[in-house]
Write a protein that holds these residues in place. Sequence first.
Motif, PDB file in Angstrom:
ATOM      1  N   PRO A  19      73.660  73.281  18.657  1.00  0.00           N
ATOM      2  CA  PRO A  19      73.738  72.216  18.526  1.00  0.00           C
ATOM      3  C   PRO A  19      72.611  71.652  17.397  1.00  0.00           C
ATOM      4  CG  PRO A  19      74.675  71.949  20.278  1.00  0.00           C
ATOM      5  CD  PRO A  19      74.024  73.225  19.833  1.00  0.00           C
ATOM      6  N   ILE A  20      71.799  72.240  17.857  1.00  0.00           N
ATOM      7  CA  ILE A  20      69.924  72.119  17.239  1.00  0.00           C
ATOM      8  C   ILE A  20      69.912  72.698  15.894  1.00  0.00           C
ATOM      9  CG2 ILE A  20      68.005  72.643  17.210  1.00  0.00           C
ATOM     10  CD1 ILE A  20      67.448  72.442  20.162  1.00  0.00           C
ATOM     11  N   MET A  21      70.601  73.780  15.670  1.00  0.00           N
ATOM     12  CA  MET A  21      71.263  75.017  14.380  1.00  0.00           C
ATOM     13  C   MET A  21      71.723  74.376  13.387  1.00  0.00           C
ATOM     14  SD  MET A  21      70.644  77.304  12.519  1.00  0.00           S
ATOM     15  CE  MET A  21      69.652  78.479  12.604  1.00  0.00           C
ATOM     16  N   GLN A  22      72.482  73.140  14.086  1.00  0.00           N
ATOM     17  CA  GLN A  22      73.395  72.696  13.251  1.00  0.00           C
ATOM     18  C   GLN A  22      73.017  71.800  13.070  1.00  0.00           C
ATOM     19  OE1 GLN A  22      76.784  72.515  16.369  1.00  0.00           O
ATOM     20  NE2 GLN A  22      78.092  72.950  15.090  1.00  0.00           N
ATOM     21  N   GLU A  23      72.081  70.858  14.021  1.00  0.00           N
ATOM     22  CA  GLU A  23      71.230  69.429  13.303  1.00  0.00           C
ATOM     23  C   GLU A  23      70.225  70.109  11.970  1.00  0.00           C
ATOM     24  OE1 GLU A  23      67.313  66.621  14.534  1.00  0.00           O
ATOM     25  OE2 GLU A  23      69.057  67.329  16.153  1.00  0.00           O
ATOM     26  N   THR A  24      69.794  71.129  12.545  1.00  0.00           N
ATOM     27  CA  THR A  24      68.730  71.778  11.637  1.00  0.00           C
ATOM     28  C   THR A  24      69.398  72.125   9.761  1.00  0.00           C
ATOM     29  OG1 THR A  24      66.979  72.394  12.725  1.00  0.00           O
ATOM     30  CG2 THR A  24      67.166  73.656  11.266  1.00  0.00           C
ATOM     31  N   ALA A  25      69.724  72.412  10.211  1.00  0.00           N
ATOM     32  CA  ALA A  25      71.338  72.928   8.720  1.00  0.00           C
ATOM     33  C   ALA A  25      71.370  71.962   7.842  1.00  0.00           C
ATOM     34  CB  ALA A  25      72.565  73.828   8.732  1.00  0.00           C
ATOM     35  N   ALA A  26      72.031  70.441   8.831  1.00  0.00           N
ATOM     36  CA  ALA A  26      72.014  69.253   8.375  1.00  0.00           C
ATOM     37  C   ALA A  26      70.776  68.975   7.303  1.00  0.00           C
ATOM     38  CB  ALA A  26      73.430  68.876   9.107  1.00  0.00           C
ATOM     39  N   ARG A  27      70.446  69.143   7.945  1.00  0.00           N
ATOM     40  CA  ARG A  27      69.266  68.431   8.158  1.00  0.00           C
ATOM     41  C   ARG A  27      68.407  68.903   6.229  1.00  0.00           C
ATOM     42  NH1 ARG A  27      66.050  68.667  11.811  1.00  0.00           N
ATOM     43  NH2 ARG A  27      64.885  70.777  11.562  1.00  0.00           N
ATOM     44  N   ASP A  28      68.534  70.157   6.620  1.00  0.00           N
ATOM     45  CA  ASP A  28      67.631  71.726   5.567  1.00  0.00           C
ATOM     46  C   ASP A  28      68.315  71.996   4.244  1.00  0.00           C
ATOM     47  OD1 ASP A  28      65.026  70.610   7.195  1.00  0.00           O
ATOM     48  OD2 ASP A  28      65.135  72.526   7.316  1.00  0.00           O
ATOM     49  N   GLY A  29      70.053  71.685   4.218  1.00  0.00           N
ATOM     50  CA  GLY A  29      70.390  71.821   3.344  1.00  0.00           C
ATOM     51  C   GLY A  29      70.994  73.204   2.553  1.00  0.00           C
ATOM     52  N   PHE A  30      71.335  74.260   4.072  1.00  0.00           N
ATOM     53  CA  PHE A  30      71.689  75.053   4.139  1.00  0.00           C
ATOM     54  C   PHE A  30      72.994  75.839   5.082  1.00  0.00           C
ATOM     55  CE2 PHE A  30      68.576  75.353   7.697  1.00  0.00           C
ATOM     56  CZ  PHE A  30      68.906  76.103   8.664  1.00  0.00           C
ATOM     57  N   SER A  31      73.266  76.050   5.019  1.00  0.00           N
ATOM     58  CA  SER A  31      74.500  77.062   5.330  1.00  0.00           C
ATOM     59  C   SER A  31      74.463  77.906   7.509  1.00  0.00           C
ATOM     60  CB  SER A  31      76.264  77.209   5.038  1.00  0.00           C
ATOM     61  OG  SER A  31      76.456  76.832   4.168  1.00  0.00           O
ATOM     62  N   SER A  32      74.314  77.305   7.727  1.00  0.00           N
ATOM     63  CA  SER A  32      73.831  78.636   9.928  1.00  0.00           C
ATOM     64  C   SER A  32      75.266  79.277   9.970  1.00  0.00           C
ATOM     65  CB  SER A  32      73.806  77.377  10.538  1.00  0.00           C
ATOM     66  OG  SER A  32      74.673  77.186  11.417  1.00  0.00           O
ATOM     67  N   PHE A  33      74.847  80.412  10.329  1.00  0.00           N
ATOM     68  CA  PHE A  33      76.147  81.436  10.949  1.00  0.00           C
ATOM     69  C   PHE A  33      76.605  80.193  12.048  1.00  0.00           C
ATOM     70  CE2 PHE A  33      72.831  84.268   9.563  1.00  0.00           C
ATOM     71  CZ  PHE A  33      73.991  84.843   8.574  1.00  0.00           C
ATOM     72  N   ASP A  34      78.308  81.058  12.389  1.00  0.00           N
ATOM     73  CA  ASP A  34      78.397  80.008  13.975  1.00  0.00           C
ATOM     74  C   ASP A  34      78.002  80.711  15.227  1.00  0.00           C
ATOM     75  OD1 ASP A  34      80.246  82.562  14.199  1.00  0.00           O
ATOM     76  OD2 ASP A  34      82.080  81.970  13.118  1.00  0.00           O
ATOM     77  N   SER A  35      78.434  79.775  16.490  1.00  0.00           N
ATOM     78  CA  SER A  35      77.940  80.044  17.145  1.00  0.00           C
ATOM     79  C   SER A  35      77.857  81.676  17.720  1.00  0.00           C
ATOM     80  CB  SER A  35      77.822  78.898  18.559  1.00  0.00           C
ATOM     81  OG  SER A  35      77.513  79.343  20.000  1.00  0.00           O
ATOM     82  N   SER A  36      78.732  81.798  17.541  1.00  0.00           N
ATOM     83  CA  SER A  36      79.259  83.144  17.993  1.00  0.00           C
ATOM     84  C   SER A  36      78.478  84.684  17.724  1.00  0.00           C
ATOM     85  CB  SER A  36      80.987  83.978  17.242  1.00  0.00           C
ATOM     86  OG  SER A  36      81.002  83.463  16.058  1.00  0.00           O
ATOM     87  N   PHE A  37      77.804  84.123  15.792  1.00  0.00           N
ATOM     88  CA  PHE A  37      77.244  85.496  15.411  1.00  0.00           C
ATOM     89  C   PHE A  37      75.493  84.984  16.116  1.00  0.00           C
ATOM     90  CE2 PHE A  37      73.563  86.426  12.867  1.00  0.00           C
ATOM     91  CZ  PHE A  37      74.052  87.745  11.942  1.00  0.00           C
ATOM     92  N   TYR A  38      75.095  84.111  16.270  1.00  0.00           N
ATOM     93  CA  TYR A  38      74.155  84.680  17.492  1.00  0.00           C
ATOM     94  C   TYR A  38      74.694  84.672  18.767  1.00  0.00           C
ATOM     95  CZ  TYR A  38      72.744  81.478  12.810  1.00  0.00           C
ATOM     96  OH  TYR A  38      72.823  80.685  12.602  1.00  0.00           O
ATOM     97  N   GLU A  39      75.397  84.337  19.616  1.00  0.00           N
ATOM     98  CA  GLU A  39      75.879  84.982  21.336  1.00  0.00           C
ATOM     99  C   GLU A  39      76.055  86.418  20.716  1.00  0.00           C
ATOM    100  OE1 GLU A  39      78.793  82.686  22.732  1.00  0.00           O
ATOM    101  OE2 GLU A  39      78.456  80.929  20.776  1.00  0.00           O
ATOM    102  N   THR A  40      76.450  86.727  19.880  1.00  0.00           N
ATOM    103  CA  THR A  40      77.250  88.824  19.165  1.00  0.00           C
ATOM    104  C   THR A  40      75.525  89.346  18.974  1.00  0.00           C
ATOM    105  OG1 THR A  40      79.220  87.706  19.061  1.00  0.00           O
ATOM    106  CG2 THR A  40      78.215  90.195  18.320  1.00  0.00           C
TER     107      THR A  40
END
Length: 359
Positions: free
Chosen positions: A190-211
């Motif tokens: 959720p912190i990554m999602q907040e960061t991406a929305a604030r800074d205007g970029f698209s993050s990977f989904d959670s499964s990418f980082y978990e993998t």
Amino acid sequence: MTPAPYRFQQLSREDFEALADRHADVVIPLEQTPYWADFETRLGRDPYGIWAYYDGDKLVATASFLRSRRRFRPSLVAVNGPTWFAERTPDAEARLVQTVQAQFRADPGVKPLYVRMQVEHRRDPVTGPLEHGWYEREIVVDLTPDTEKIFASFRSNARNLIRKAEKLGVQVRTVERDAWAKVFRTELFPIMQETAARDGFSSFDSSFYETLLEELGDHLRLMVAYVEDKPVSWLITTEYRGYSVYYFAASSRDARKTNAPYLLLWEAFKVLKDAGNTACGLTGIESENYPSLANVTTFKRNFSKTVVTVPTTYDIPLAPARYKALAAVLRLRREAPAKLRAIAGRVKNLPTSAKARRD
């Protein structure tokens, strides 16, 4: 006279590890190892192997290639590579380009339109790329001095913010490996999602980082900054052969209020140093092709004055005519919206009488 291509040999995992052991002084990017290839496989991608290139019996370079199957542009990509074991002269690099071009033109197992890799000395046929895929400048922190000297090397602004974060009660913890996936999914993504929305970029989904955490766990650390037991900032670092990289990170608005990212990175440096790492790369900063990295550049410059230039990623066409045609189409597609907006703006600003005559 055109020099003969290098001799090349595909490496097994055992071959690669033996080769790496024989060259302990060479920094090999983690992306250029079999371990990263395993991670790509877990993501459903298609690693195409690691090759060593020789001038006679002398090792020149290695390259791990990933097969890309994007529509109309099949390619082979060396992510953050190749790795050079010999001097990277213009002639040596031109010879490697020639070798790679001939190698994959003749390979019946793959028919790429181009090969993409980093090239420091650009010469024909190197061109493009159709799109940029790796940063070109980074900040590197030397971890060899004692911790007091490392801290003293930071800008005064960073030192003050680290001290303020400590006074505000920020606590940094290293997450235990068996809890990585759960903690990341429930507390950190959720912190990554907040960061991406604030800074205007698209993050990977959670499964990418978990993998990433599951597959490359032997080479990673996950550290989190907490305020009143609430996670506010996190980072993932990689480590391989004594070189570490500040790879992924995210921070909430609450983290910014407490300067948690500064304390978190400082604590990470100490952990990485204690583990035997001699340097930490902070990844990309602003450059000609990456002006969007200006925001993170200011933060990273607080920790080191050492800026390293990374060779630009270029394309080596294997079918030049088709590549040129595709490049023209993609360029037109990118430029068309701006041109249409410019035309619409000129029409909108025409005097009323001119619009009437045109109608």
